[in-house]
Design an enzyme around this catalytic site. Sequence first.
Site, PDB file in Angstrom:
ATOM      1  N   ARG A  46      10.538   3.809   7.814  1.00 42.21           N
ATOM      2  CA  ARG A  46       9.246   2.412   7.685  1.00 42.21           C
ATOM      3  C   ARG A  46       8.479   3.238   6.416  1.00 42.21           C
ATOM      4  NH1 ARG A  46       5.920   5.313   9.101  1.00 42.21           N
ATOM      5  NH2 ARG A  46       3.941   4.062   8.018  1.00 42.21           N
ATOM      6  N   GLY A  47       7.136   1.715   6.155  1.00 35.57           N
ATOM      7  CA  GLY A  47       6.262   2.856   4.779  1.00 35.57           C
ATOM      8  C   GLY A  47       6.815   2.374   3.717  1.00 35.57           C
ATOM      9  N   ALA A  48       5.683   1.313   2.572  1.00 36.10           N
ATOM     10  CA  ALA A  48       6.737   0.702   1.684  1.00 36.10           C
ATOM     11  C   ALA A  48       7.503   1.215   0.785  1.00 36.10           C
ATOM     12  CB  ALA A  48       5.202  -0.388   0.907  1.00 36.10           C
ATOM     13  N   ARG A  67      12.519  -6.669   5.506  1.00 34.03           N
ATOM     14  CA  ARG A  67      11.599  -6.726   6.237  1.00 34.03           C
ATOM     15  C   ARG A  67      11.249  -7.362   4.435  1.00 34.03           C
ATOM     16  NH1 ARG A  67       8.295  -1.743   8.191  1.00 34.03           N
ATOM     17  NH2 ARG A  67       6.837  -3.412   9.162  1.00 34.03           N
ATOM     18  N   GLN A  93       1.873   3.826  14.714  1.00 33.96           N
ATOM     19  CA  GLN A  93       1.960   4.422  13.538  1.00 33.96           C
ATOM     20  C   GLN A  93       0.680   5.199  13.229  1.00 33.96           C
ATOM     21  OE1 GLN A  93       2.337   1.317  13.451  1.00 33.96           O
ATOM     22  NE2 GLN A  93       4.296   0.830  12.332  1.00 33.96           N
ATOM     23  N   ASP A 107       1.282  -2.635   1.566  1.00 34.11           N
ATOM     24  CA  ASP A 107       2.760  -2.548   1.189  1.00 34.11           C
ATOM     25  C   ASP A 107       3.047  -3.652   0.144  1.00 34.11           C
ATOM     26  OD1 ASP A 107       1.561  -2.169   4.153  1.00 34.11           O
ATOM     27  OD2 ASP A 107       4.678  -2.399   3.610  1.00 34.11           O
ATOM     28  N   ASN A 118      -1.202  -5.153   3.915  1.00 36.63           N
ATOM     29  CA  ASN A 118      -1.688  -3.886   4.477  1.00 36.63           C
ATOM     30  C   ASN A 118      -1.703  -4.204   5.904  1.00 36.63           C
ATOM     31  OD1 ASN A 118      -1.232  -0.527   3.834  1.00 36.63           O
ATOM     32  ND2 ASN A 118      -2.759  -0.115   5.094  1.00 36.63           N
ATOM     33  N   LYS A 119      -1.082  -2.690   6.587  1.00 39.48           N
ATOM     34  CA  LYS A 119      -0.760  -2.671   7.950  1.00 39.48           C
ATOM     35  C   LYS A 119      -1.819  -3.740   8.713  1.00 39.48           C
ATOM     36  CE  LYS A 119       1.459  -2.048  10.142  1.00 39.48           C
ATOM     37  NZ  LYS A 119       2.964  -2.399  10.675  1.00 39.48           N
TER      38      LYS A 119
HETATM   39  O1  MRU Z   1       4.925  -1.206   9.900  1.00 40.31           O
HETATM   40  P1  MRU Z   1       4.753  -0.205   8.622  1.00 40.31           P
HETATM   41  O2  MRU Z   1       4.578   0.917   9.634  1.00 40.31           O
HETATM   42  O3  MRU Z   1       6.389  -0.482   7.747  1.00 40.31           O
HETATM   43  O4  MRU Z   1       4.109  -0.199   8.039  1.00 40.31           O
HETATM   44  C1  MRU Z   1       3.627   0.536   7.178  1.00 40.31           C
HETATM   45  C2  MRU Z   1       2.134   0.592   6.249  1.00 40.31           C
HETATM   46  O5  MRU Z   1       1.294  -0.395   6.137  1.00 40.31           O
HETATM   47  C3  MRU Z   1       1.685   1.305   5.342  1.00 40.31           C
HETATM   48  O6  MRU Z   1       0.203   1.509   5.122  1.00 40.31           O
HETATM   49  C4  MRU Z   1       1.662   1.015   3.889  1.00 40.31           C
HETATM   50  O7  MRU Z   1       3.469   1.005   4.096  1.00 40.31           O
HETATM   51  C5  MRU Z   1       2.276   1.930   2.580  1.00 40.31           C
HETATM   52  S1  MRU Z   1       2.917   3.622   3.150  1.00 40.31           S
HETATM   53  C6  MRU Z   1       2.969   4.813   2.296  1.00 40.31           C
END
Ligand code: MRU
Length: 355
Positions: free
Chosen positions: A51-53, A91, A199, A240, A250-251
């Site tokens: 996970r994470g962009a 996703r 997370q 993201d 973002n989250k």
């Molecule tokens: O749902 P996730 O855990 O994939 O969400 C991740 C985030 O929101 C991060 O802040 C984003 O991807 C940037 S990560 C370097």
Amino acid sequence: MAAPSSDNPTIEWVDGSIRMIDQTRLPGEFAIINAHHVHTLVEAIKTLAVRGAPAIGVAGAYGVALATREFPVDRDRSAFDEAVQTIRSARPTAVNLAKRVDEVLADIRDSSLPAERAALQAADRIRDEELEASVAMGDRGAYFVLDLCDGGPVRAMTICNTGGLATVERGTALAVIQRLHELGHLTEALPVETRPLLQGGRLTTWELHRMGAPFRLMVDSAGPFLLSRGQADVVLIGADRIAANGDTANKIGSFSLALGARHAGVPFIVVAPESTIDMATETGTDIEIEDRGPTEVITAMGTPIAEAHTDAVNPAFDVTPAELITAIVTERRVIRLDQGDTLDRIDSLAPEDIL
Ligand code: MRU
């Protein structure tokens, strides 16, 4: 179990499979997933094992290489296309996934190499790009924050996980925090736990502990209040997808922190690689926000916390309007949205002005 590093990368290609740290098991257990098949990778992306962009961009890039092995293009083109499409759409919010898959497909098309070799070369390049970007963002972001905060030391609030687990090594917002710590200018990091999948609680504390940085964890709803009480000097988040006007997905919870930061007069900084900027999306309202369904809300780590059959709304991300963002820091530039900079001006602030 060490933090993500060159010896222990979040994602790597090993003997025809994608090896990934299983992020659903941390911090209790350090487990590895080896995806030999596209469906295993897609499942890992959907369940947030990876996970994470930037990380899902890299995983998607290697996923195309996996698809060339499992569904050879010259044997059944439509099976290959279908497999790639399942990866690309696993996703929807993080632009990195579709963008990186498309980049690998273009490289296969333009290369004289066999499809698997062309895909692997492209995926390795994408991984290296993200790695270099993490180091550059960490450095540039740290000096920028020190500049904004009169040389520090700095108390940095953050959300979700934006470290090596979310990229390949080091990260985005967490790379800035790591760099501040290495420079001796971090008083403490203040991650919010990041319901529903935690997370911040599970992954960011794991990484902060491994980098030896001081930190205290907070519940999500404490963020804006603690900002209003002067408990943080800066808010640092990842992204993201950043729309052309600077609106940033973002989250979920990022928007509340941005409102709290504005109310308290605290800088709110987005740290993201250029690969997360999507100039084809005009504004935040055009960004598709993933809804992950009720189960994650009515349970906490598998334990029911609501009446059975409770319905829930579960947006995984929110959008912070550009007007609440002080600056966007990428590997190449600092875009001072608060001073009228725009994303289409590539040279908005020369690195030597801030480093
Ligand atoms: O749902 P996730 O855990 O994939 O969400 C991740 C985030 O929101 C991060 O802040 C984003 O991807 C940037 S990560 C370097």
